[in-house]
Design a protein around this motif. Structure first.
Motif, PDB file in Angstrom:
ATOM      1  N   TRP A  37      -1.706  -9.909   2.948  1.00 44.53           N
ATOM      2  CA  TRP A  37      -1.887  -8.570   3.508  1.00 44.53           C
ATOM      3  C   TRP A  37      -0.647  -7.719   3.312  1.00 44.53           C
ATOM      4  O   TRP A  37       0.486  -8.212   3.370  1.00 44.53           O
ATOM      5  N   GLY A  38      -0.888  -6.413   3.110  1.00 47.58           N
ATOM      6  CA  GLY A  38       0.209  -5.467   3.098  1.00 47.58           C
ATOM      7  C   GLY A  38       0.532  -4.999   4.503  1.00 47.58           C
ATOM      8  O   GLY A  38      -0.093  -5.431   5.478  1.00 47.58           O
ATOM      9  N   GLN A  39       1.513  -4.103   4.596  1.00 45.85           N
ATOM     10  CA  GLN A  39       1.960  -3.608   5.897  1.00 45.85           C
ATOM     11  C   GLN A  39       1.108  -2.455   6.410  1.00 45.85           C
ATOM     12  O   GLN A  39       1.197  -2.088   7.590  1.00 45.85           O
ATOM     13  N   GLY A  40       0.316  -1.873   5.539  1.00 45.22           N
ATOM     14  CA  GLY A  40      -0.564  -0.790   5.951  1.00 45.22           C
ATOM     15  C   GLY A  40       0.028   0.586   5.685  1.00 45.22           C
ATOM     16  O   GLY A  40       1.245   0.764   5.585  1.00 45.22           O
ATOM     17  N   THR A  41      -0.858   1.553   5.557  1.00 45.50           N
ATOM     18  CA  THR A  41      -0.458   2.944   5.377  1.00 45.50           C
ATOM     19  C   THR A  41      -1.340   3.814   6.268  1.00 45.50           C
ATOM     20  O   THR A  41      -2.553   3.618   6.335  1.00 45.50           O
ATOM     21  N   GLN A  42      -0.716   4.741   6.976  1.00 45.55           N
ATOM     22  CA  GLN A  42      -1.445   5.552   7.962  1.00 45.55           C
ATOM     23  C   GLN A  42      -2.188   6.694   7.272  1.00 45.55           C
ATOM     24  O   GLN A  42      -1.608   7.433   6.458  1.00 45.55           O
ATOM     25  N   VAL A  43      -3.443   6.844   7.619  1.00 49.82           N
ATOM     26  CA  VAL A  43      -4.246   7.987   7.199  1.00 49.82           C
ATOM     27  C   VAL A  43      -4.714   8.708   8.460  1.00 49.82           C
ATOM     28  O   VAL A  43      -5.337   8.101   9.324  1.00 49.82           O
ATOM     29  N   THR A  44      -4.378   9.978   8.553  1.00 49.38           N
ATOM     30  CA  THR A  44      -4.782  10.782   9.696  1.00 49.38           C
ATOM     31  C   THR A  44      -5.549  11.994   9.200  1.00 49.38           C
ATOM     32  O   THR A  44      -5.062  12.736   8.348  1.00 49.38           O
ATOM     33  N   VAL A  45      -6.758  12.166   9.716  1.00 49.81           N
ATOM     34  CA  VAL A  45      -7.613  13.273   9.313  1.00 49.81           C
ATOM     35  C   VAL A  45      -7.823  14.173  10.526  1.00 49.81           C
ATOM     36  O   VAL A  45      -8.388  13.757  11.532  1.00 49.81           O
ATOM     37  N   SER A  46      -7.366  15.398  10.416  1.00 48.38           N
ATOM     38  CA  SER A  46      -7.511  16.344  11.518  1.00 48.38           C
ATOM     39  C   SER A  46      -8.785  17.160  11.352  1.00 48.38           C
ATOM     40  O   SER A  46      -9.225  17.423  10.226  1.00 48.38           O
ATOM     41  N   SER A  47      -9.351  17.575  12.458  1.00 43.22           N
ATOM     42  CA  SER A  47     -10.620  18.332  12.410  1.00 43.22           C
ATOM     43  C   SER A  47     -10.380  19.832  12.307  1.00 43.22           C
ATOM     44  O   SER A  47      -9.273  20.306  12.422  1.00 43.22           O
ATOM     45  N   SER A  66     -14.064  13.710   0.927  1.00 46.21           N
ATOM     46  CA  SER A  66     -14.804  14.205   2.093  1.00 46.21           C
ATOM     47  C   SER A  66     -14.384  13.476   3.363  1.00 46.21           C
ATOM     48  O   SER A  66     -15.218  12.993   4.138  1.00 46.21           O
ATOM     49  N   LEU A  67     -13.095  13.421   3.572  1.00 44.64           N
ATOM     50  CA  LEU A  67     -12.576  12.673   4.709  1.00 44.64           C
ATOM     51  C   LEU A  67     -13.002  13.293   6.033  1.00 44.64           C
ATOM     52  O   LEU A  67     -13.148  14.522   6.154  1.00 44.64           O
ATOM     53  N   LYS A  68     -13.222  12.416   7.005  1.00 43.62           N
ATOM     54  CA  LYS A  68     -13.662  12.823   8.342  1.00 43.62           C
ATOM     55  C   LYS A  68     -12.629  12.358   9.369  1.00 43.62           C
ATOM     56  O   LYS A  68     -11.903  11.393   9.116  1.00 43.62           O
ATOM     57  N   PRO A  69     -12.596  12.990  10.518  1.00 45.30           N
ATOM     58  CA  PRO A  69     -11.654  12.538  11.559  1.00 45.30           C
ATOM     59  C   PRO A  69     -11.834  11.057  11.910  1.00 45.30           C
ATOM     60  O   PRO A  69     -10.851  10.373  12.215  1.00 45.30           O
ATOM     61  N   GLU A  70     -13.054  10.559  11.830  1.00 46.48           N
ATOM     62  CA  GLU A  70     -13.297   9.148  12.152  1.00 46.48           C
ATOM     63  C   GLU A  70     -12.761   8.193  11.082  1.00 46.48           C
ATOM     64  O   GLU A  70     -12.798   6.975  11.273  1.00 46.48           O
ATOM     65  N   ASP A  71     -12.268   8.720   9.982  1.00 44.87           N
ATOM     66  CA  ASP A  71     -11.611   7.884   8.977  1.00 44.87           C
ATOM     67  C   ASP A  71     -10.144   7.638   9.342  1.00 44.87           C
ATOM     68  O   ASP A  71      -9.466   6.858   8.656  1.00 44.87           O
ATOM     69  N   THR A  72      -9.673   8.276  10.385  1.00 47.25           N
ATOM     70  CA  THR A  72      -8.292   8.085  10.817  1.00 47.25           C
ATOM     71  C   THR A  72      -8.051   6.631  11.184  1.00 47.25           C
ATOM     72  O   THR A  72      -8.773   6.054  12.001  1.00 47.25           O
ATOM     73  N   ALA A  73      -7.049   6.025  10.560  1.00 47.24           N
ATOM     74  CA  ALA A  73      -6.767   4.603  10.776  1.00 47.24           C
ATOM     75  C   ALA A  73      -5.535   4.212   9.973  1.00 47.24           C
ATOM     76  O   ALA A  73      -5.072   4.973   9.118  1.00 47.24           O
ATOM     77  N   VAL A  74      -5.044   3.015  10.250  1.00 45.94           N
ATOM     78  CA  VAL A  74      -4.093   2.384   9.346  1.00 45.94           C
ATOM     79  C   VAL A  74      -4.914   1.622   8.318  1.00 45.94           C
ATOM     80  O   VAL A  74      -5.780   0.818   8.676  1.00 45.94           O
ATOM     81  N   TYR A  75      -4.651   1.893   7.053  1.00 42.63           N
ATOM     82  CA  TYR A  75      -5.389   1.263   5.974  1.00 42.63           C
ATOM     83  C   TYR A  75      -4.564   0.131   5.375  1.00 42.63           C
ATOM     84  O   TYR A  75      -3.391   0.326   5.050  1.00 42.63           O
ATOM     85  N   TYR A  76      -5.214  -1.016   5.247  1.00 44.74           N
ATOM     86  CA  TYR A  76      -4.560  -2.208   4.732  1.00 44.74           C
ATOM     87  C   TYR A  76      -5.216  -2.662   3.437  1.00 44.74           C
ATOM     88  O   TYR A  76      -6.443  -2.625   3.296  1.00 44.74           O
ATOM     89  N   GLU A 134       0.832  -1.195   0.000  1.00 46.30           N
ATOM     90  CA  GLU A 134       0.000   0.000   0.000  1.00 46.30           C
ATOM     91  C   GLU A 134       0.873   1.253   0.000  1.00 46.30           C
ATOM     92  O   GLU A 134       1.997   1.240   0.505  1.00 46.30           O
ATOM     93  N   SER A 135       0.304   2.335  -0.514  1.00 42.98           N
ATOM     94  CA  SER A 135       0.949   3.643  -0.436  1.00 42.98           C
ATOM     95  C   SER A 135      -0.120   4.714  -0.556  1.00 42.98           C
ATOM     96  O   SER A 135      -1.262   4.425  -0.929  1.00 42.98           O
ATOM     97  N   GLY A 136       0.275   5.949  -0.235  1.00 41.80           N
ATOM     98  CA  GLY A 136      -0.627   7.071  -0.442  1.00 41.80           C
ATOM     99  C   GLY A 136      -1.220   7.674   0.818  1.00 41.80           C
ATOM    100  O   GLY A 136      -1.945   8.670   0.732  1.00 41.80           O
ATOM    101  N   GLY A 137      -0.920   7.106   1.968  1.00 42.38           N
ATOM    102  CA  GLY A 137      -1.467   7.669   3.193  1.00 42.38           C
ATOM    103  C   GLY A 137      -0.822   8.998   3.533  1.00 42.38           C
ATOM    104  O   GLY A 137       0.139   9.436   2.887  1.00 42.38           O
ATOM    105  N   GLY A 138      -1.373   9.660   4.547  1.00 40.04           N
ATOM    106  CA  GLY A 138      -0.814  10.926   4.964  1.00 40.04           C
ATOM    107  C   GLY A 138      -1.700  11.634   5.953  1.00 40.04           C
ATOM    108  O   GLY A 138      -2.687  11.079   6.444  1.00 40.04           O
ATOM    109  N   LEU A 139      -1.321  12.871   6.262  1.00 41.49           N
ATOM    110  CA  LEU A 139      -2.069  13.720   7.192  1.00 41.49           C
ATOM    111  C   LEU A 139      -2.833  14.765   6.383  1.00 41.49           C
ATOM    112  O   LEU A 139      -2.216  15.515   5.606  1.00 41.49           O
ATOM    113  N   VAL A 140      -4.141  14.786   6.540  1.00 40.45           N
ATOM    114  CA  VAL A 140      -4.979  15.738   5.815  1.00 40.45           C
ATOM    115  C   VAL A 140      -5.978  16.359   6.772  1.00 40.45           C
ATOM    116  O   VAL A 140      -6.139  15.895   7.907  1.00 40.45           O
ATOM    117  N   GLN A 141      -6.675  17.379   6.285  1.00 41.38           N
ATOM    118  CA  GLN A 141      -7.721  18.005   7.083  1.00 41.38           C
ATOM    119  C   GLN A 141      -9.082  17.433   6.699  1.00 41.38           C
ATOM    120  O   GLN A 141      -9.257  16.895   5.594  1.00 41.38           O
TER     121      GLN A 141
END
Length: 123
Positions: free
Chosen positions: A113-123, A85-95, A6-13
């Motif tokens: 399974w992959g190793q996962g990619t972190q997605v963090t959504v700030s409010s 339309s990401l929400k804070p509750e979408d914050t997770a490691v995505y596999y 997996e790839s493409g995760g990150g910190l977004v609002q």
């Protein structure tokens, strides 16, 4: 065997978009189905979306329906998860996970399974 990365995760609002990618290698000619799952902090891993080998059948969790879109490009052995339309509750490691046989929504049915990619959504 099939390997997935997996790839493409990150910190977004909140309200932003992200696109995750899942690249498969190995025995990709075996007709594998791909599922996206996520694991929020302190919670169990949960189903997000799945797409079958031919790409003409998809299933979404109710929590992401209408906001996330799963698609695949078999020429590139890649499956995408477009998240809008990401929400804070979408914050997770995505596999990303692969299964040969029947496309399904159950975590335990997936073989690779992959190793996962972190997605963090700030409010």
């Amino acid at each position: 065997q099939v390997q997935v990365v997996e790839s493409g995760g990150g910190l977004v609002q909140a309200g932003d978009s992200l696109r995750l990618s899942c690249v498969a290698s190995g025995r990709t000619g075996s007709g594998y189905h791909i599922g996206w799952f996520r694991q929020p902090p302190g919670k169990e891993r949960e189903f997000v979306a799945t797409i079958n080998w031919s790409g003409d059948s998809t299933i979404y969790a109710n929590s992401v329906k209408g906001r996330f879109t799963i698609s695949r490009d078999n020429a590139k052995n890649t499956v995408y998860l477009q998240m809008n339309s990401l929400k804070p509750e979408d914050t997770a490691v995505y596999y990303c996970a692969a299964v040969v046989g029947v496309s399904c929504t159950v975590v335990e049915e997936y073989d690779y399974w992959g190793q996962g990619t972190q997605v963090t959504v700030s409010s």
